[in-house]
Design an enzyme around this catalytic site. Structure first.
Site, mmCIF file in Angstrom:
data_model
loop_
_atom_site.group_PDB
_atom_site.id
_atom_site.type_symbol
_atom_site.label_atom_id
_atom_site.label_comp_id
_atom_site.label_asym_id
_atom_site.label_seq_id
_atom_site.Cartn_x
_atom_site.Cartn_y
_atom_site.Cartn_z
ATOM 1 N N HIS A 34 -7.504 -5.223 -1.704
ATOM 2 C CA HIS A 34 -6.286 -4.474 -1.380
ATOM 3 C C HIS A 34 -5.521 -5.137 -0.234
ATOM 4 O O HIS A 34 -4.299 -5.142 -0.200
ATOM 5 C CB HIS A 34 -6.641 -3.029 -1.009
ATOM 6 C CG HIS A 34 -5.438 -2.164 -0.740
ATOM 7 N ND1 HIS A 34 -4.404 -2.018 -1.647
ATOM 8 C CD2 HIS A 34 -5.091 -1.407 0.331
ATOM 9 C CE1 HIS A 34 -3.483 -1.211 -1.139
ATOM 10 N NE2 HIS A 34 -3.869 -0.833 0.057
ATOM 11 N N SER A 67 0.827 -1.201 0.000
ATOM 12 C CA SER A 67 0.000 0.000 0.000
ATOM 13 C C SER A 67 0.872 1.266 0.000
ATOM 14 O O SER A 67 1.811 1.360 -0.792
ATOM 15 C CB SER A 67 -0.949 -0.033 1.202
ATOM 16 O OG SER A 67 -1.916 0.974 1.126
ATOM 17 N N ASP A 125 -8.454 -4.649 -6.734
ATOM 18 C CA ASP A 125 -7.975 -3.608 -5.806
ATOM 19 C C ASP A 125 -7.940 -2.261 -6.533
ATOM 20 O O ASP A 125 -7.269 -2.123 -7.554
ATOM 21 C CB ASP A 125 -6.564 -4.009 -5.333
ATOM 22 C CG ASP A 125 -5.915 -2.950 -4.440
ATOM 23 O OD1 ASP A 125 -6.581 -1.959 -4.093
ATOM 24 O OD2 ASP A 125 -4.735 -3.147 -4.084
#
Ligand SMILES: *[C@@H]1O[C@H](CO)[C@@H](O)[C@H](O)[C@H]1NC(C)=O
Ligand SMILES: *[C@@H]1O[C@H](CO)[C@@H](O)[C@H](O)[C@H]1NC(C)=O
Ligand SMILES: *[C@@H]1O[C@H](CO)[C@@H](O)[C@H](O)[C@H]1NC(C)=O
Length: 317
Positions: free
Chosen positions: A300, A184, A242
């Protein structure tokens, strides 16, 4: 979780605007080259350890420094030595530098930003592109290389510590390999770290970068700069629908470097059953081609493959 949903609403808003601003077909910098399959066994052997280190980066600093974080630490086996840990679990996201005796490498792992930090990065008009620090990266002198200003600010808070920690670790262990990883926003910082380390460590040390759920970190010149510095040593793994790898959007000038490996399907046990290697910087047959109607926030976090997921819930200790 309220902050997290704010983030994703912001991200989804940007995805929606991309659709109006730019049609999916024939955009510069995009390729529709058919991706090549990669077996689950190859995915595990090439990227599994990096994924496990990234998962550990979400554990508390105490659990990381003592290497007592339960299953996420145990799955990496014995003998991991944490040489340096930094960050404050607040404005400065956690990272650690460790010696991995299994691969004889120095690992740098970056935590993804906690929800409150994500807010402070995305608020504050920091979605803007700003010049890459040319003191640190002399190649950026002419001002054409631009990066996400919030990511650069976050990167700068730990950059000197990461560099010093890695240099110390290389000296202490006498290994010649560095592995950089993160998930991320941690993936965005890890990518900047990797370019810095590649530049600072010289050609006798190899730098391999494997990141997960990477958002776009800069403009076309940044993407080209990352490609020139890291080339095929960078792998950015994207999971199914995602939305994070598709933001910030390309129509405001952001572009990915090459190196995408796209997971197209994961079974109920968390095993990836369809994974492809994608040519080019932005490939319509990989996350760039995802339908905006099918974005999945859980994708994600994972699981990505080998039942590996990221985020605070994946390391409660
Ligand atoms: C790749 O993308 C192009 C353009 O979007 C499409 O026509 C083609 O069918 C895709 N190929 C695969 C294997 O998905
Ligand atoms: C740019 O990089 C140098 C180190 O090369 C650092 O000392 C300086 O603080 C950085 N500038 C900003 C604005 O972060
Ligand atoms: C996958 O991992 C989760 C925890 O992250 C665990 O609860 C679950 O039992 C695991 N599934 C399998 C099939 O190992």
């Amino acid at each position: 979780m309220a902050h997290l949903s704010f983030l994703f609403l912001t991200l989804l808003g940007h995805i929606a605007s991309t659709v109006y601003a730019a049609p999916i077909t024939s955009r510069a910098g995009t390729t529709a080259t058919t991706p090549v399959s990669i077996s689950a066994a190859d995915v595990s052997s090439k990227f599994g350890r990096a994924a496990e280190f990234s998962r550990v980066s979400y554990c508390s600093s105490a659990a990381v420094t003592s290497w007592k974080c339960g299953p996420p630490c145990d799955s990496l086996g014995k003998g991991i030595e944490v040489i340096q840990a930094g960050g404050d679990d607040g404005l400065v996201p956690m990272y650690f530098v460790a010696h991995d005796p299994v691969t004889q490498s120095i690992v740098v792992a970056h935590q993804g930003t906690e929800p409150s930090n994500i807010l402070s990065i995305l608020n504050d008009a920091q979605f803007l592109l700003t010049g890459l620090n040319s003191t640190r990266f002399p190649a950026a002198k002419d001002g054409s290389i631009k990066v996400h200003s919030g990511f650069q600010k976050t990167f700068e808070r730990t950059a000197d510590g990461v560099l010093a920690g890695v240099q110390k670790a290389l000296k202490a262990t006498n290994v010649k390999k560095v592995v950089v990883t993160g998930h991320s926003l941690g993936a965005a910082i890890a990518t900047m770290d990797a370019v810095m380390l590649k530049q600072a460590l010289g050609s006798s040390v190899s730098v391999t970068t494997t990141v997960f759920g990477l958002p776009r970190g800069g403009n076309q010149a940044w993407a080209d700069f990352v490609d020139a510095a890291l080339g095929s040593t960078l792998t950015r793994i994207s999971n199914q629908n995602d939305p994070v790898p598709t933001v910030p959007p390309r129509f405001i000038g952001f572009q990915h470097p090459q190196g995408e490996v796209h997971i197209k399907a994961v079974d109920a046990k968390g095993a990836a059953t369809d994974v492809v290697v994608c040519a080019g910087q932005e490939n319509e047959n990989c996350s760039e081609g995802n339908s905006v109607l099918k974005t999945s926030i859980p994708n994600h976090l994972g699981p990505y493959f080998d039942n590996i997921s990221f985020g605070g819930a994946s390391c409660p200790l």
